[in-house]
Design a protein around this motif. Structure first.
Motif, mmCIF file in Angstrom:
data_model
loop_
_atom_site.group_PDB
_atom_site.id
_atom_site.type_symbol
_atom_site.label_atom_id
_atom_site.label_comp_id
_atom_site.label_asym_id
_atom_site.label_seq_id
_atom_site.Cartn_x
_atom_site.Cartn_y
_atom_site.Cartn_z
ATOM 1 N N GLY A 1 12.912 -24.475 4.071
ATOM 2 C CA GLY A 1 13.872 -24.024 5.072
ATOM 3 C C GLY A 1 14.289 -22.574 4.947
ATOM 4 N N ILE A 2 13.396 -21.734 4.389
ATOM 5 C CA ILE A 2 13.699 -20.306 4.284
ATOM 6 C C ILE A 2 12.866 -19.544 5.297
ATOM 7 N N THR A 3 13.467 -18.589 5.970
ATOM 8 C CA THR A 3 12.741 -17.750 6.913
ATOM 9 C C THR A 3 11.871 -16.772 6.122
ATOM 10 N N PHE A 4 10.580 -16.787 6.411
ATOM 11 C CA PHE A 4 9.618 -15.957 5.685
ATOM 12 C C PHE A 4 8.952 -14.983 6.645
ATOM 13 N N ILE A 5 8.876 -13.729 6.223
ATOM 14 C CA ILE A 5 8.209 -12.712 7.039
ATOM 15 C C ILE A 5 7.195 -11.959 6.181
ATOM 16 N N ALA A 6 5.947 -11.924 6.650
ATOM 17 C CA ALA A 6 4.892 -11.102 6.048
ATOM 18 C C ALA A 6 4.675 -9.916 6.980
ATOM 19 N N ALA A 7 5.050 -8.729 6.516
ATOM 20 C CA ALA A 7 5.074 -7.557 7.391
ATOM 21 C C ALA A 7 3.942 -6.577 7.124
ATOM 22 N N GLY A 8 2.990 -6.960 6.252
ATOM 23 C CA GLY A 8 1.854 -6.081 5.977
ATOM 24 C C GLY A 8 1.984 -5.377 4.638
ATOM 25 N N HIS A 9 0.958 -5.486 3.810
ATOM 26 C CA HIS A 9 0.971 -4.845 2.490
ATOM 27 C C HIS A 9 1.076 -3.324 2.644
ATOM 28 N N HIS A 10 0.187 -2.767 3.419
ATOM 29 C CA HIS A 10 0.193 -1.318 3.624
ATOM 30 C C HIS A 10 1.472 -0.862 4.316
ATOM 31 N N ALA A 11 1.862 -1.571 5.361
ATOM 32 C CA ALA A 11 3.012 -1.141 6.158
ATOM 33 C C ALA A 11 4.303 -1.121 5.356
ATOM 34 N N THR A 12 4.473 -2.081 4.456
ATOM 35 C CA THR A 12 5.710 -2.125 3.677
ATOM 36 C C THR A 12 5.693 -1.174 2.489
ATOM 37 N N GLU A 13 4.525 -0.587 2.189
ATOM 38 C CA GLU A 13 4.444 0.289 1.024
ATOM 39 C C GLU A 13 4.116 1.735 1.380
ATOM 40 N N ARG A 14 4.323 2.097 2.637
ATOM 41 C CA ARG A 14 4.127 3.502 3.024
ATOM 42 C C ARG A 14 5.258 4.400 2.536
ATOM 43 N N TYR A 15 6.427 3.842 2.372
ATOM 44 C CA TYR A 15 7.626 4.679 2.323
ATOM 45 C C TYR A 15 8.026 5.138 0.928
ATOM 46 N N GLY A 16 7.557 4.430 -0.117
ATOM 47 C CA GLY A 16 7.861 4.873 -1.467
ATOM 48 C C GLY A 16 7.179 6.184 -1.810
ATOM 49 N N VAL A 17 5.868 6.224 -1.631
ATOM 50 C CA VAL A 17 5.133 7.442 -1.976
ATOM 51 C C VAL A 17 5.491 8.590 -1.036
ATOM 52 N N LYS A 18 5.833 8.277 0.195
ATOM 53 C CA LYS A 18 6.275 9.318 1.141
ATOM 54 C C LYS A 18 7.595 9.926 0.676
ATOM 55 N N SER A 19 8.526 9.068 0.279
ATOM 56 C CA SER A 19 9.810 9.543 -0.217
ATOM 57 C C SER A 19 9.650 10.330 -1.510
ATOM 58 N N LEU A 20 8.770 9.853 -2.385
ATOM 59 C CA LEU A 20 8.514 10.565 -3.633
ATOM 60 C C LEU A 20 7.953 11.958 -3.353
ATOM 61 N N GLU B 1 2.187 16.985 1.793
ATOM 62 C CA GLU B 1 1.886 16.370 3.090
ATOM 63 C C GLU B 1 1.568 14.887 2.896
ATOM 64 N N PHE B 2 2.267 14.029 3.640
ATOM 65 C CA PHE B 2 1.969 12.604 3.612
ATOM 66 C C PHE B 2 0.910 12.300 4.656
ATOM 67 N N VAL B 3 -0.146 11.594 4.242
ATOM 68 C CA VAL B 3 -1.227 11.207 5.160
ATOM 69 C C VAL B 3 -1.299 9.681 5.190
ATOM 70 N N ASP B 4 -1.126 9.124 6.363
ATOM 71 C CA ASP B 4 -1.146 7.666 6.526
ATOM 72 C C ASP B 4 -2.516 7.231 7.039
ATOM 73 N N ILE B 5 -3.287 6.585 6.186
ATOM 74 C CA ILE B 5 -4.576 6.019 6.579
ATOM 75 C C ILE B 5 -4.299 4.586 7.022
ATOM 76 N N ASP B 6 -4.393 4.313 8.303
ATOM 77 C CA ASP B 6 -3.982 3.021 8.837
ATOM 78 C C ASP B 6 -4.767 1.870 8.201
ATOM 79 N N ASN B 7 -4.056 0.790 7.924
ATOM 80 C CA ASN B 7 -4.652 -0.399 7.330
ATOM 81 C C ASN B 7 -3.899 -1.601 7.867
ATOM 82 N N PRO B 8 -4.550 -2.506 8.608
ATOM 83 C CA PRO B 8 -3.851 -3.652 9.210
ATOM 84 C C PRO B 8 -3.465 -4.723 8.205
ATOM 85 N N ALA B 9 -3.969 -4.659 6.981
ATOM 86 C CA ALA B 9 -3.677 -5.695 5.982
ATOM 87 C C ALA B 9 -2.248 -5.601 5.489
#
Length: 253
Positions: free
Chosen positions: A213-232, A245-253
């Protein structure tokens, strides 16, 4: 302005507490390049496409979350691995990689950055999961439900996200682990939170969400981990006054 590769290494290793965190790969300088760094490219994974982007940008260093030399992988330098390493070495580019140390960092970490994007309040690391900070918990300023949280994440991340479990059950508390953290769903259930967010989903995760009974969301491995290295990277640019320069190589996974 410029810095040396060892100066950058010592700063990052210290700030990210590399020596304190056990990981599945070496963290820090994985491939040595030129000693003088004027231009840095950051990105999620040291794929060939990101290496090529760093070459095109005439970067002296590449900083990523997912580097090379993972535990259990083949140690021979052939094929894809040879091409990637050859490109870095022939262009004198330093490769720095920070995996778990970047996930858990309280300011620049992937988990902390996702919390900021969702405006999660009272953020704290779940102490029972090691390394501390790999799973975090907090509460939303305004109660929502699964469908609304799904829509919010899709808008922020710019991609479709998977929702399982209750869609209309009120959500005020949640736990999260960016990337491949679906295995922590049972710890989230034990915490008593209303929802759990991560990057990936496994077959058994769906059943756990439905049955517990827990709401679960899978939002994408790549998508959820773009922001740490960008912030760093943004921090490095400000701290050392070098070009990043941050370069985002798109990945649907």
């Amino acid at each position: 302005m410029s810095i040396t590769n060892l100066e950058l290494l010592n700063y990052l290793d210290g700030m990210l507490r590399v020596n304190e965190i056990s990981d599945y790969c070496p963290n820090g300088l994985q491939v040595e390049g030129t000693s003088k760094i004027k231009k840095i490219v950051t990105g999620v994974t040291a794929s060939q496409a990101l290496v090529d982007a760093a070459i095109e940008a005439q970067a002296d260093a590449l900083i990523v979350h997912h580097g090379y030399f993972w535990k259990g992988e083949s140690q021979v330098i052939t094929g894809m691995k040879r091409r990637r390493l050859s490109a870095l070495l022939s262009n004198d580019i330093n490769l720095y990689a920070y995996h778990l140390p970047l996930d858990v960092h309280p300011e620049f970490g992937n988990n902390r950055q996702l919390a900021s994007l969702l405006n999660i309040q009272n953020v704290s690391a779940v102490s029972g999961v090691k390394p501390v900070g790999v799973v975090m918990q907090g509460n939303l300023g305004k109660e929502t439900d699964g469908a609304s949280l799904q829509s919010q994440l899709q808008s922020i991340l710019g991609r479709a996200v998977l929702l399982e479990g209750p869609e209309t059950k009120p959500i005020s508390t949640l736990a999260w682990c960016t990337g491949g953290g679906q295995g922590f769903i049972e710890q989230a259930v034990e915490l008593g939170v209303d929802a759990f967010i991560t990057g990936e989903v496994s077959e058994q995760t769906v059943h756990t969400a439905r049955e517990m009974g827990i709401t679960f969301i899978a939002a994408g491995h790549h998508a959820t981990e773009r922001y740490g290295v960008k912030s760093l990277g943004e921090h490095i640019a400000q701290h050392f006054n070098v070009s990043v320069e941050f370069v985002d190589i798109d990945n649907p996974a």
